[in-house]
Scaffold this motif. Structure first.
Motif, mmCIF file in Angstrom:
data_model
loop_
_atom_site.group_PDB
_atom_site.id
_atom_site.type_symbol
_atom_site.label_atom_id
_atom_site.label_comp_id
_atom_site.label_asym_id
_atom_site.label_seq_id
_atom_site.Cartn_x
_atom_site.Cartn_y
_atom_site.Cartn_z
ATOM 1 N N GLN A 1 0.880 -1.060 0.115
ATOM 2 C CA GLN A 1 -0.051 -0.103 0.063
ATOM 3 C C GLN A 1 0.765 1.291 -0.214
ATOM 4 O O GLN A 1 1.796 1.455 0.661
ATOM 5 N N ARG A 2 0.447 2.362 -0.815
ATOM 6 C CA ARG A 2 1.150 3.268 -1.043
ATOM 7 C C ARG A 2 2.624 3.380 -1.593
ATOM 8 O O ARG A 2 3.260 4.385 -1.405
ATOM 9 N N GLU B 1 -4.583 0.816 -10.419
ATOM 10 C CA GLU B 1 -4.229 1.506 -9.413
ATOM 11 C C GLU B 1 -4.772 2.912 -9.458
ATOM 12 O O GLU B 1 -5.323 3.482 -8.368
ATOM 13 N N GLY C 1 -8.299 3.093 -8.374
ATOM 14 C CA GLY C 1 -8.405 3.002 -6.894
ATOM 15 C C GLY C 1 -8.862 1.315 -6.938
ATOM 16 O O GLY C 1 -9.185 0.891 -5.797
ATOM 17 N N THR D 1 -5.073 -1.429 -4.520
ATOM 18 C CA THR D 1 -4.717 -0.363 -3.495
ATOM 19 C C THR D 1 -3.404 -0.938 -2.610
ATOM 20 O O THR D 1 -2.672 -0.151 -2.233
ATOM 21 N N LYS E 1 -4.047 -2.752 -0.005
ATOM 22 C CA LYS E 1 -4.825 -2.720 1.399
ATOM 23 C C LYS E 1 -4.662 -4.367 1.764
ATOM 24 O O LYS E 1 -4.546 -5.169 0.962
ATOM 25 N N GLU F 1 -6.271 -7.527 0.333
ATOM 26 C CA GLU F 1 -6.866 -7.395 -1.097
ATOM 27 C C GLU F 1 -6.266 -8.443 -2.129
ATOM 28 O O GLU F 1 -5.290 -8.683 -1.908
ATOM 29 N N GLY G 1 -2.707 -7.722 -1.815
ATOM 30 C CA GLY G 1 -2.281 -6.740 -0.856
ATOM 31 C C GLY G 1 -1.658 -6.875 0.503
ATOM 32 O O GLY G 1 -2.159 -8.044 1.241
#
Length: 190
Positions: A26-27, A50, A53, A56, A58, A61, A80
């Protein structure tokens, strides 16, 4: 059933197997590193997911996509992992075990998985791999009982430093798993 474990430094997208499992953090932008290489081969499909959305990273996921012959495996399982700062020994083990459950449910007997070195500290790698591989073996128990002559092949794509550590405890890993399943373990740079 026999289990063939391979630990290689080969890039996960270059593995010849039915499916590959790729962690998504994530991120962390998908255009970088290993996922970026896969995304380029998929002509930006992951970046579009991506951007919308839909993908992600998470925790929990899970997304299965066809490779459409753009890489060597037939399908790609994206899992994720949450934020990098939250990834620990437990999450690492769950990642491998959950991947094994999904592959088992799909009856995929030949799959690869990417293990980035930042996931588990070197001192915890042996225990993490033993725990997670026991989980994978348990996930395949029903297939083990029905398909005695089959071969389950799992290829781990790992960085060179991790390969060196795994090679150091390969014999111990084999002994600890041998009582549950007939197996071979190969550790090689290619």
């Amino acid at each position: 059933m026999r289990l063939d474990l391979r630990f290689l430094t080969r890039k996960v997208e270059d593995l010849w197997c039915e499916a590959i499992v790729v962690p998504v953090i994530q991120r962390v932008p998908l255009i970088s590193g290993m996922i970026g290489r896969i995304d380029r081969k998929l002509t930006g499909y992951l970046a579009r997911l991506e951007g919308s959305g839909f993908l992600t990273g998470k925790i929990g996921e899970t997304l299965l996509i066809p490779s459409e012959d753009k890489i060597r495996s037939h399908v790609i399982l994206l899992k994720g992992m949450g934020r990098l700062s939250e990834i620990d020994n437990g999450r690492f083990s769950v990642f491998i075990q959950d991947s094994g459950v999904i592959m088992s449910n799909m009856k995929i007997m030949d799959w690869g998985i990417h293990l980035p070195e930042e996931f588990v500290p070197e001192r915890e790698l042996k225990v993490s791999l033993q725990e997670s591989l026991m989980g994978v073996i348990n996930a395949y128990k029903s297939l083990i009982l029905t398909e005695n002559e089959s071969l389950l092949k799992i290829i781990f794509s790992v960085p060179e430093d991790m390969l060196r550590v795994i090679n150091g405890f390969r014999a111990q890993l084999k002994i600890s798993l041998r009582s549950f399943i007939d197996l071979s373990i190969v550790v090689s740079e290619r």
